[in-house]
Design an enzyme around this catalytic site. Structure first.
Site, PDB file in Angstrom:
ATOM      1  N   HIS A 231       3.796   5.103  -6.484  1.00  0.00           N
ATOM      2  CA  HIS A 231       5.148   5.542  -6.141  1.00  0.00           C
ATOM      3  C   HIS A 231       5.201   6.054  -4.710  1.00  0.00           C
ATOM      4  O   HIS A 231       5.988   6.938  -4.387  1.00  0.00           O
ATOM      5  CB  HIS A 231       5.625   6.662  -7.085  1.00  0.00           C
ATOM      6  CG  HIS A 231       5.595   6.299  -8.524  1.00  0.00           C
ATOM      7  ND1 HIS A 231       4.588   6.704  -9.369  1.00  0.00           N
ATOM      8  CD2 HIS A 231       6.451   5.558  -9.269  1.00  0.00           C
ATOM      9  CE1 HIS A 231       4.836   6.234 -10.583  1.00  0.00           C
ATOM     10  NE2 HIS A 231       5.944   5.531 -10.553  1.00  0.00           N
ATOM     11  N   GLY A 422      -0.560 -22.223  17.592  1.00  0.00           N
ATOM     12  CA  GLY A 422      -1.553 -21.460  18.346  1.00  0.00           C
ATOM     13  C   GLY A 422      -2.996 -21.661  17.958  1.00  0.00           C
ATOM     14  O   GLY A 422      -3.864 -20.949  18.456  1.00  0.00           O
TER      15      GLY A 422
END
Length: 593
Positions: A231, A422
């Site tokens: 949480h 790339g």
């Protein structure tokens, strides 16, 4: 980094639509929208007298636990809003309205968080007052919070809850009593330890964007938080380490018997265990699988543990958290006899989309011996030929071309970052380095076919992507065309023989790619080189033609390759990376001849 990008700005809408989606992927389920309850359709329950098993908690932990509803697992699940417990009223509605009237008892599985325990407890007490027989199993498996810090609250509930739910659900499906289901559930909890780690806390949909920036700054670059809860609760420590170092710390918290603050379960060398690796929700499957390998290796190396089952996936998430939880369950005797051991209950079938352990027990138990690869596996036929070349000339010319290619890797990478993804420069450099190792370490002979076949193998194994495949096809075709020119007596390779074989190989390459000069690919350099060599027999002129072809790709719009999908005007600024890299290699090659 906590991402603030979401498909939903309204968290309540996200929860309701998410719960509805569970019923669409499992048509045996129903959705009580008012009370946020997922439950089994009465017609899907073959034995309505069987004990019902329910679970629940805040949303954001998907697939836990709405997707665990189904035959062999949960009968129903009660959901709250994101990271918030459902209300007692919701729980009572589930217990009184959404379970078979004939059920002979209910087992409620709850994670050990104050809101969940209180609200489920209140709902349970109200249902008990109405005469219902209910048992409650509280899952507390976290070791990130030790005894001293946990105090009276105790351990938090983590992904081990998935194991408890699965085992209790399978036992209920087998017709066990509520008492037995609860007893086994608590037995599992007593033998269960879990700890999580994450690269960041998560951003909740609908929350201010500033929170994402705060979370990124709070943890700091390069740090991982160990003991983080589901949480967004802070962990027990922040460390800067690599994956092996992280796993070592996490396993020590789980298994080190000298850590009296965390040694909740005595797990010793040789014990039968189950290993669960749970994705927080935002870790890629690739990295999670790599973590599985590291965890299993360290369990063997440092603790002498060889889990009977290894289960990996997303079972109890934390939205899109970039982390994972390790759970280790020590297998204990249930005392219920054959067919009802913890392992058999885990292996029992379940028709629940959230339970993704798909490997059959027969597969786990069968002894699959290791097969050692032979030296010849995956290698091309390298039988000798009578086609000869000077090994010293081969080495010096190739080395000159490869060195030039490696030296321009940064430039190729820059070009590819503008018009592609790339990786072109790195791929070419990796292939070049592999060939250089072969030239330096292996016995390069005068046999042209043997040397070319070896180089083709290296390209196949070191170069990824489209360019790697094109070069491998071309070189293998070149080897095949040399074999056609082989003779019964030793024969020196001539420029005309090279030109003929290269031309044939170019045609073979055309079977697999439609690329032609003008398409802005490596073919803009390769084709001029081959055609000029065929016409002149002069390598330097051929290399110059390749360079002109590569230079001409500047400003050329791509019609093939990844550049097609890249927007912008980058193609006007730079040449095609593949063509440029090839031309540099060919120039270096020609300079040494």
């Amino acid at each position: 980094m906590a991402t603030a990008k979401h498909y939903f700005d309204d968290p309540n809408k996200a929860v309701l639509l998410g719960l509805r989606g569970v019923t669409l992927t499992n048509p045996s389920l129903l959705f009580d929208e008012k009370n946020k309850i997922i439950y089994r359709h009465p017609s899907s329950i073959a034995s309505p007298k069987n004990v019902s098993v329910i679970c629940g908690g805040g949303s954001g932990h998907e697939p836990g636990f709405s997707a665990f509803v189904g035959q062999g697992a949960l009968t129903a699940c009660v959901a709250g809003t994101i990271f918030a417990s459902p209300s007692a009223q919701q729980v009572q509605a589930c217990l009184s309205q959404r379970l078979p009237a004939e059920t002979e008892g209910v087992v409620v599985v709850v994670t050990n968080y104050t809101g969940d325990v209180l609200n489920f407890g209140m709902g349970i007490e109200k249902a008990r007052a109405m005469g219902k027989k209910i048992e409650m199993v509280v899952v507390a498996d976290d070791v990130g919070v030790g005894r001293a810090k946990g105090g009276k609250v105790g351990r938090r509930g983590l992904s081990g809850t998935a194991l408890v739910v699965k085992i209790c659900g399978a036992l209920a499906e087998a017709g066990a009593s509520a008492n037995d289901c609860a007893k086994v559930g608590r037995l599992v909890v007593d033998n269960l330890v879990s700890v999580g780690a994450s690269l960041s806390r998560v951003h909740v949909p609908g929350k201010p964007l500033e929170e994402a920036k705060y979370e990124e700054e709070r943890l700091g670059p390069g740090l991982v938080e160990i003991g983080m809860g589901i949480h967004n609760e802070p962990g027990c420590e922040k460390v800067k380490t690599d994956l092996p170092g992280l796993v070592k710390i996490m396993l020590a918290q789980l298994l080190d018997q000298n850590d009296k603050d965390r040694a909740y379960v005595k797990i010793e060398k040789g014990d039968d265990t189950v290993l669960l690796i749970n994705n927080f929700g935002g870790t890629s499957n690739l990295e999670l699988s790599g973590a599985v390998t590291e965890i299993v290796n360290q369990l063997d190396r440092y603790y002498g543990l060889h889990p009977r089952r290894i289960i990996s996936g997303t079972f109890f998430g934390s939205l899109n958290g970039p982390g994972f939880i390790i759970s280790v369950l020590k297998l204990a005797d249930t005392g219920l006899g054959s067919g009802k051991s913890i392992l058999e209950l885990l292996d029992a079938p379940a028709e629940a989309t959230g339970w993704s352990a798909s490997v059959r027990p027969e597969t786990w138990e069968k002894k699959h011996g290791q097969i050692e690869p032979t030296d010849e596996e995956g290698r091309n036929d390298q039988r000798s030929s009578n086609l000869k070349l000077d090994p010293s000339v081969l080495k010096s010319s190739l080395r000159s071309g490869l060195d030039k290619l490696i030296s321009c890797e940064a430039e190729v990478t820059r070009y590819d970052s503008i018009v592609g993804d790339g990786d072109c420069g790195v791929g070419l450099k990796r292939g070049a380095q592999g060939i250089i190792r072969y030239l330096e370490e292996d016995d390069v002979t005068a046999d042209a076919l043997s040397s070319l076949s070896a180089i083709a193998n290296i390209v196949e194994s070191t170069m990824d992507g489209t360019s790697g495949a094109l070069y491998a096809i071309f070189l293998n075709a070149l080897a095949a065309n040399f074999r056609k020119q082989d003779s019964a007596i030793p024969t020196d390779l001539t420029p005309s023989m090279w030109a003929h074989a290269l031309g044939e190989s170019l045609q073979a390459l055309g079977v697999y790619t439609p690329a032609q000069p003008g398409d802005r690919t490596l073919m803009d350099a390769l084709v001029p080189f081959v055609e000029t060599l065929k016409a002149t027999g002069n390598t330097k002129q051929a290399a110059e033609a390749a360079k002109r072809g590569a230079d001409n790709t500047k400003g050329m719009k791509a019609s093939l390759g990844r550049s097609v999908y890249v927007g912008g005007e980058g193609h006007k600024e730079v040449p095609d990376p593949g063509a440029y890299g090839l031309s540099q290699f060919l120039i270096g090659l020609a300079e040494a001849l």
